[in-house]
Design an enzyme around this catalytic site. Structure first.
Site, PDB file in Angstrom:
ATOM      1  N   LYS A 307      82.597  34.078 -30.985  1.00 36.61           N
ATOM      2  CA  LYS A 307      83.861  34.752 -30.718  1.00 36.61           C
ATOM      3  C   LYS A 307      83.797  36.175 -31.262  1.00 36.61           C
ATOM      4  CE  LYS A 307      88.799  33.722 -30.752  1.00 36.61           C
ATOM      5  NZ  LYS A 307      89.871  32.801 -31.193  1.00 36.61           N
ATOM      6  N   GLU A 394     100.077  18.452 -29.593  1.00 38.65           N
ATOM      7  CA  GLU A 394     101.502  18.504 -29.911  1.00 38.65           C
ATOM      8  C   GLU A 394     102.167  17.134 -29.847  1.00 38.65           C
ATOM      9  OE1 GLU A 394     100.176  22.525 -28.605  1.00 38.65           O
ATOM     10  OE2 GLU A 394      99.971  20.514 -27.755  1.00 38.65           O
ATOM     11  N   ARG A 422     105.271  20.074 -24.349  1.00 41.54           N
ATOM     12  CA  ARG A 422     104.226  19.087 -24.098  1.00 41.54           C
ATOM     13  C   ARG A 422     104.469  17.785 -24.849  1.00 41.54           C
ATOM     14  NH1 ARG A 422      99.187  22.309 -23.209  1.00 41.54           N
ATOM     15  NH2 ARG A 422      98.109  21.109 -24.792  1.00 41.54           N
TER      16      ARG A 422
END
Length: 657
Positions: A307, A394, A422
């Site tokens: 990254k 979640e 969600r």
């Protein structure tokens, strides 16, 4: 050198420097992937270098998601070089890593409008480009969506056969929906390629056993070469049927596990696995994609990436450089906002949670891959054993909280409003039905700004209000946030507090206190018109009222309802008895929220009272600054004043001619 916009103005070609020379000689000639595919293989490393340089230059002054897109440059170039996009489908997961994709697909010269009103979306959007095959913004949906496309192209018998690729990160693949997609893909013979972009990072550092597994996963190049050749031999000589292929695959997987002393989770699902490979070696990635793109059945290509690749500050601190804001491209110094502002809501939340937890050992904190984003990391520093980051899960976070509450704990679950969507079934089934004392802290509620439609937290008031037993509140300022958190701690039942992104409008000035449940507060008295607000939009209303009273010479009452549920019906009955017009204002969808609740109560009472609802209209709102979007929706101070003025003009006595 310059392009004309729809309005007739011109924008500077970002690939040309001040001397009129192309700073990106290869990238400047790529207006579509078809142009990329005209280049020779030996030119691809240079394209990658130019693409990274372009990203650094652009994002240093026009902020966005930086580190993820820097880490996926070679993958992006390879995908568009090998596959015939847009006929072949690439489905991006989340979309943080898709800036290079946007630049290569005809949006290079408009890229500086990224994440701005009327500009490019910060995420892939099919409304924006045919190359953006599916909406991205929330994690873990790419495999399911891509599998659906792969099955559709098979049923249609598309000619030539259409390739479908899902690109998913190592954090997103830990989400429940990704596993559901993998399980379904394993039982499908569709032409689906899943690319796992594994950089060992999400926004916060990855957690969970799957991340540890991916970090140590290895495979044998010799084994894969032999396997490719053997499977090709069997297919060419028609020595294996689809049923026999499954038996051979299971035998191969068992043999490989025996030889490598490692079980491959993907091949355990009967999904062909290739890798891991260096995701920054463009030639290797192109070679592997060419080798496996036309294989039948689901398969997964595992690429290891870094990254922030190519920009040293981002490589060293990928979390900080996920979305760093403006920065000096030469020095890597992030440019800080020097303005003196009140604290952020999220920081006050985190600090208050620590204060409450020190006095109550029942309190625990739960978040879903957002410890720093929600400031749950403040609790993690002081009480690491009482802080739980469950990853991009979640639904699990809510049910996990329900289980803890069932056995005597007091969970504070901090999740962004748009991501809490969600977990809706879990809120109802695993918390609300039993009336468990879970506190839902909905960060980033309302119009969040530049992240756009996928991230605006505008539905929570509506989707929570219909749940029996749910208490719902929103603070108008930072003091009120602390009061509500203290109130929720003392409340025996599900309690939702929604608060916005960013800084408060005033500093903390009060000691925490417990508020009466379901009681609003009169901010200002008046007799000609009534305004009811919930949340920080009260501040916009106060500005509008002050101006309206000065300009129109009217008297306006203002109430902060604080609680949407239970609603303070005494306030509604009081203003209904007056019979004057009412304006409701909320930073959320007007359908089903505060305005709807007020109209329902007035109707039930039999009173006659005109109600005008201000808030987010029944459409998806694009990206822009929060101030621009409030203006667009008509509930900034100016929009509220215009509504007051319109009501006043309709009601004032007409002068005789």
């Amino acid at each position: 050198m310059e392009n004309e916009t729809k309005s007739g103005s011109t924008i500077k070609d970002p690939t040309v420097n001040g001397s009129g020379v192309h700073a990106y000689p290869l990238l400047s000639g790529i207006d579509s992937p078809a142009d990329l595919r005209k280049l020779s293989r030996r030119e691809l490393p240079a394209v990658c270098r130019e693409l990274r340089s372009f990203l650094i230059s652009s994002l240093s002054s026009h902020p966005g998601h930086f580190a993820s897109s820097m880490g996926s440059v070679e993958l992006t170039v390879a995908l568009h070089y090998v596959f015939n996009t847009p006929y072949d489908r690439i489905v991006w997961d989340v979309g943080h890593q898709a800036y290079g994709h946007k630049i290569l697909t005809g949006r290079r010269d408009r890229f500086e409008s990224n994440r701005t009103l009327d500009g490019l979306s910060g995420f892939p959007s099919p409304k924006e480009s045919e190359y953006d095959t599916f909406t991205a913004g929330h994690a873990s949906n790419s495999i399911s969506a891509a599998l659906g496309m792969a099955v559709a192209t098979s049923l249609r018998k598309d000619v030539p056969p259409r390739n479908v690729v899902a690109v998913i990160g190592d954090a997103s693949i830990s989400g429940g929906l990704a596993f559901e997609g993998l399980n379904n893909a394993a039982n499908s013979n569709s032409n689906l390629l899943i690319i796992l972009n594994d950089n060992d990072m999400s926004i916060d550092r990855n957690v969970g056993s799957l991340n540890s597994y991916l970090a140590h996963l290895t495979t044998s190049k010799v084994y894969n070469n032999i396997r490719y050749r053997f499977s090709g031999f069997l297919r060419r000589h028609s020595l294996v049927t689809d049923k026999g292929k499954g038996i051979i695959m299971r035998f191969n997987n068992s043999l490989k596990s025996l030889l490598t002393k490692q079980q491959n989770i993907f091949e355990g699902l009967n999904i062909r696995y290739f890798g891991p490979f260096d995701g920054h070696d463009i030639n290797t990635v192109v070679n592997v994609l060419n080798d496996i793109k036309d294989l039948s059945g689901p398969r997964i290509l595992h690429l290891r990436t870094v990254k922030g690749k190519g920009y040293e500050p981002a490589e060293k601190n990928p979390s900080i450089w996920h979305a760093p804001g403006r920065f000096d491209a030469e020095t890597g110094e992030i440019i800080k906002d020097r303005a003196v502002r009140a604290p952020k809501y999220q920081d006050v939340f985190g600090e208050t949670l620590v204060t409450l937890a020190k006095d109550d050992d029942r309190i625990v904190g739960i978040t879903a891959a957002m410890t720093s984003g929600t400031s749950m990391n403040k609790l993690q520093v002081v009480f690491p054993e009482r802080t739980f980051d469950v990853g991009i899960s979640e639904g699990h976070a809510v049910t996990f909280a329900g289980g803890m509450a069932k056995d005597g704990m007091k969970p504070f679950v901090a999740i962004y409003s748009s991501f809490m969507q969600r977990a809706y079934d879990h809120i109802i089934h695993d918390v609300a039905i039993e009336g468990l004392p879970v506190v839902f802290c909905l960060d980033r509620a309302g119009l969040v700004g530049e992240d756009g439609a996928t991230h605006h937290g505008v539905f929570d008031l509506s989707y929570l209000r219909c749940i029996p037993g749910m208490t719902i509140a929103s603070p108008r300022n930072l003091d009120m946030l602390r009061h509500l958190m203290f109130t929720a701690k003392c409340f025996d039942g599900p309690f939702a507090i929604r608060y916005p992104r960013g800084n408060g409008d005033s500093y903390l000035s009060e000691d925490m206190k417990c508020l009466p449940i379901g009681k609003g507060e009169k901010i200002k008295d008046g007799c000609d018109l009534v305004i009811l607000t919930i949340g920080p939009v009260a501040n916009e209303a106060s500005k509008a009222i002050k101006y309206a009273e000065s300009e129109l010479e009217i008297s306006v009452a203002h109430y902060d309802m604080i609680f949407l549920k239970p609603l303070d019906t005494s306030i509604i009955d009081e203003i209904a008895a007056k019979g004057c017009p009412v304006i409701t204002i909320e930073d959320g969808t007007v359908d089903g929220g505060l305005g709807t609740a007020v109209i329902e109560r007035i109707s039930e009472s039999g009173a006659r009272c005109d109600v005008v609802r201000l808030g987010v209209p029944d459409r998806f709102i694009p990206q822009g600054t929060p101030a621009q979007l409030r203006r667009l929706c008509g509930f900034d101070a100016e929009g509220i004043y215009e509504t007051i003025k319109n009501i006043y003009n309709k009601r004032k006595p007409k002068r005789e001619a």
